[in-house]
Scaffold this motif. Structure first.
Motif, PDB file in Angstrom:
ATOM      1  N   LYS A  94      10.259   4.495   6.656  1.00 41.58           N
ATOM      2  CA  LYS A  94      10.855   3.226   7.074  1.00 41.58           C
ATOM      3  C   LYS A  94      10.183   2.058   6.340  1.00 41.58           C
ATOM      4  CE  LYS A  94      13.173   0.393   9.889  1.00 41.58           C
ATOM      5  NZ  LYS A  94      12.655  -0.912   9.465  1.00 41.58           N
ATOM      6  N   THR A  95       8.852   2.120   6.236  1.00 45.10           N
ATOM      7  CA  THR A  95       8.125   1.082   5.498  1.00 45.10           C
ATOM      8  C   THR A  95       8.542   1.082   4.026  1.00 45.10           C
ATOM      9  OG1 THR A  95       6.233   1.318   6.977  1.00 45.10           O
ATOM     10  CG2 THR A  95       5.824   0.251   4.871  1.00 45.10           C
ATOM     11  N   LEU A  96       8.647   2.279   3.439  1.00 45.98           N
ATOM     12  CA  LEU A  96       9.065   2.381   2.034  1.00 45.98           C
ATOM     13  C   LEU A  96      10.476   1.829   1.842  1.00 45.98           C
ATOM     14  CD1 LEU A  96       8.613   3.450  -0.872  1.00 45.98           C
ATOM     15  CD2 LEU A  96       9.569   5.637  -0.103  1.00 45.98           C
ATOM     16  N   HIS A  97      11.351   2.165   2.770  1.00 47.63           N
ATOM     17  CA  HIS A  97      12.738   1.697   2.713  1.00 47.63           C
ATOM     18  C   HIS A  97      12.790   0.169   2.745  1.00 47.63           C
ATOM     19  CE1 HIS A  97      16.524   0.479   4.742  1.00 47.63           C
ATOM     20  NE2 HIS A  97      17.055   1.410   4.011  1.00 47.63           N
ATOM     21  N   ASP A  98      12.020  -0.436   3.646  1.00 48.33           N
ATOM     22  CA  ASP A  98      12.007  -1.897   3.748  1.00 48.33           C
ATOM     23  C   ASP A  98      11.428  -2.523   2.475  1.00 48.33           C
ATOM     24  OD1 ASP A  98      13.069  -1.602   6.254  1.00 48.33           O
ATOM     25  OD2 ASP A  98      11.185  -1.959   7.326  1.00 48.33           O
ATOM     26  N   PRO A 129       2.283  12.632  -2.074  1.00 48.97           N
ATOM     27  CA  PRO A 129       3.317  13.109  -1.129  1.00 48.97           C
ATOM     28  C   PRO A 129       3.258  12.339   0.187  1.00 48.97           C
ATOM     29  CG  PRO A 129       2.155  14.962  -2.112  1.00 48.97           C
ATOM     30  CD  PRO A 129       1.393  13.725  -2.503  1.00 48.97           C
ATOM     31  N   ILE A 130       4.411  12.086   0.746  1.00 44.80           N
ATOM     32  CA  ILE A 130       4.486  11.248   1.948  1.00 44.80           C
ATOM     33  C   ILE A 130       3.740  11.877   3.128  1.00 44.80           C
ATOM     34  CG2 ILE A 130       6.693  12.192   2.789  1.00 44.80           C
ATOM     35  CD1 ILE A 130       7.495   9.251   3.441  1.00 44.80           C
ATOM     36  N   ASP A 131       3.740  13.210   3.225  1.00 42.31           N
ATOM     37  CA  ASP A 131       3.031  13.858   4.333  1.00 42.31           C
ATOM     38  C   ASP A 131       1.517  13.715   4.197  1.00 42.31           C
ATOM     39  OD1 ASP A 131       5.396  14.793   5.577  1.00 42.31           O
ATOM     40  OD2 ASP A 131       5.502  16.421   4.122  1.00 42.31           O
ATOM     41  N   VAL A 132       1.041  13.649   2.949  1.00 43.03           N
ATOM     42  CA  VAL A 132      -0.396  13.471   2.713  1.00 43.03           C
ATOM     43  C   VAL A 132      -0.810  12.062   3.140  1.00 43.03           C
ATOM     44  CG1 VAL A 132      -2.184  13.359   0.933  1.00 43.03           C
ATOM     45  CG2 VAL A 132      -0.443  15.165   0.859  1.00 43.03           C
ATOM     46  N   GLU A 166       0.836  -1.205   0.000  1.00 42.82           N
ATOM     47  CA  GLU A 166       0.000   0.000   0.000  1.00 42.82           C
ATOM     48  C   GLU A 166       0.874   1.259   0.000  1.00 42.82           C
ATOM     49  OE1 GLU A 166      -3.856   0.919   2.498  1.00 42.82           O
ATOM     50  OE2 GLU A 166      -2.100   1.257   3.751  1.00 42.82           O
ATOM     51  N   VAL A 167       1.876   1.257   0.861  1.00 45.36           N
ATOM     52  CA  VAL A 167       2.749   2.434   0.973  1.00 45.36           C
ATOM     53  C   VAL A 167       3.568   2.622  -0.306  1.00 45.36           C
ATOM     54  CG1 VAL A 167       4.763   3.374   2.188  1.00 45.36           C
ATOM     55  CG2 VAL A 167       2.861   2.387   3.483  1.00 45.36           C
ATOM     56  N   SER A 227      -2.823   8.368   9.631  1.00 45.27           N
ATOM     57  CA  SER A 227      -2.572   8.737  11.038  1.00 45.27           C
ATOM     58  C   SER A 227      -1.216   8.235  11.521  1.00 45.27           C
ATOM     59  CB  SER A 227      -3.688   8.198  11.945  1.00 45.27           C
ATOM     60  OG  SER A 227      -4.919   8.715  11.546  1.00 45.27           O
ATOM     61  N   THR A 228      -0.199   8.469  10.713  1.00 45.41           N
ATOM     62  CA  THR A 228       1.147   8.071  11.120  1.00 45.41           C
ATOM     63  C   THR A 228       2.110   9.226  10.806  1.00 45.41           C
ATOM     64  OG1 THR A 228       2.853   6.361  10.878  1.00 45.41           O
ATOM     65  CG2 THR A 228       1.608   6.918   8.905  1.00 45.41           C
ATOM     66  N   THR A 229       3.406   8.948  10.820  1.00 46.44           N
ATOM     67  CA  THR A 229       4.394  10.011  10.605  1.00 46.44           C
ATOM     68  C   THR A 229       5.166   9.783   9.314  1.00 46.44           C
ATOM     69  OG1 THR A 229       6.161   8.823  11.737  1.00 46.44           O
ATOM     70  CG2 THR A 229       4.722  10.227  13.096  1.00 46.44           C
ATOM     71  N   ARG A 230       5.800  10.858   8.834  1.00 47.98           N
ATOM     72  CA  ARG A 230       6.647  10.750   7.646  1.00 47.98           C
ATOM     73  C   ARG A 230       7.731   9.702   7.878  1.00 47.98           C
ATOM     74  NH1 ARG A 230      10.303  15.720   5.345  1.00 47.98           N
ATOM     75  NH2 ARG A 230       8.280  16.778   5.233  1.00 47.98           N
ATOM     76  N   SER A 231       8.359   9.745   9.050  1.00 52.13           N
ATOM     77  CA  SER A 231       9.484   8.854   9.314  1.00 52.13           C
ATOM     78  C   SER A 231       9.048   7.390   9.338  1.00 52.13           C
ATOM     79  CB  SER A 231      10.144   9.227  10.643  1.00 52.13           C
ATOM     80  OG  SER A 231      11.513   8.894  10.638  1.00 52.13           O
TER      81      SER A 231
END
Lengths: 78, 223
Positions: free
Chosen positions: B195-199, B178-181, B167-168, B187-191
């Motif tokens: 991390k999910t995207l990185h994995d 955009p990641i902030d959107v 999904e991410v 209901s989570t954070t950019r960071s």
């Protein structure tokens, strides 16, 4: 440049940087120091391992970085 | 994601504050009228940074009216002042105080503008549709390999990633949200999202390497 080469470049962008990188929180924590190092001509990327890779992988943090660079440039000129 | 030993060693080193930064810290940590005055000056600084950022990001391409831009700048500055005061102890003088403080206003303005641009728009979470990966524009002679590569990527997204990673990855990379959107919608954070995207990226790269579509990356392959 062939379409295959462009496709591979695009794929590399999708897959992100290959080296170790900072998280967004870690990037924000050192953003001011990295930008000042860049603007003063110091070896910013060597001083902050993983920062350059993160800026390649994260467009939002890269935009924040560019904004701070531009703001400090603007202040210097003012 | 990075060995923090070097950063920790740097953080332990004593740092001499420049004169202006020392004045800012002294006033903001003080009492009474001097502190009130410093907070007012800090707010002015944050408004200036927020206005700069809003202008920079919207020049020539925005429907943002002057009045709304001003409200956005003031709201951003209000939040930035609160953030700076709450994290004052994090400032160690390794940069100028104003550079350190500016980043809170710039981050706040950027997040607000990205979210505003997507206000009222649906965030696509359907992983069957990838507009940014759809048409390669390849010539017939080049199509086969390009399509095979992108086809293998799609297969890997379906088969290798967890539902959340899929999904991410597809929302951020396939749709360009955009990641902030997305962080706000989930209901989570950019960071946390990054991390999910990185994995997800690491898994996909490993799959494509194993399938022989891309070479093994150099020293960073085992991040």
């Amino acid at each position: 440049m062939s379409e295959q080469h462009r496709a591979r470049q695009r794929l590399e962008r999708l897959l992100g940087p290959t080296g170790p990188e900072l998280s967004c929180d870690e990037c924000f924590a050192v953003l001011d120091r990295h930008v000042e190092a860049v603007l003063s001509g110091r070896q910013a990327d060597e001083a902050f391992p993983g920062m350059r890779e993160h800026l390649i992988g994260c467009p939002a943090c890269a935009e924040d970085h560019a904004s701070l660079v531009e703001l400090l440039h603007h202040e210097e000129r003012a | 994601m990075v060995d923090p030993s070097r950063a920790a060693a740097e953080a332990d080193a004593p740092v001499a504050l420049d004169v202006e930064s020392r004045h800012w810290l002294g006033a903001l940590r003080g009492n009474g009228a001097a502190r009130d005055d410093a907070i007012l000056r800090l707010h002015e600084l944050m408004v200036r940074a927020a206005r700069f950022e809003i202008h920079r990001r919207t020049r020539g391409v925005s429907d943002l009216a002057a009045e709304e831009a001003d409200i956005l700048a003031l709201e951003t500055a209000d939040d930035a002042v609160v953030a700076v005061l709450a994290r004052l102890d994090d400032f160690r003088g390794e940069s100028r105080f104003t550079t350190w403080a500016y980043k809170f206003a710039l981050l706040g303005a950027g997040v607000r503008l990205r979210r505003r641009a997507w206000r009222g728009r649906e965030v696509p979470l359907d992983h069957n549709d990838w507009p940014l990966l759809a048409d390669t524009g390849a010539s017939p002679a080049e199509e086969a390999e390009t399509y095979a590569l992108l086809g293998e990527l799609r297969t890997a997204v379906e088969e290798v990633l967890t539902p959340h990673q899929r999904e991410v990855f597809v929302t951020l990379i396939g749709h360009g949200v955009p990641i902030d959107v997305l962080a706000e919608r989930l209901s989570t954070t950019r960071s946390a999202l990054y991390k999910t995207l990185h994995d997800a990226r690491r898994k996909l790269r490993a799959h494509l390497v194993e399938a022989g579509f891309i070479p093994l990356a150099g020293e960073g392959a085992d991040r």
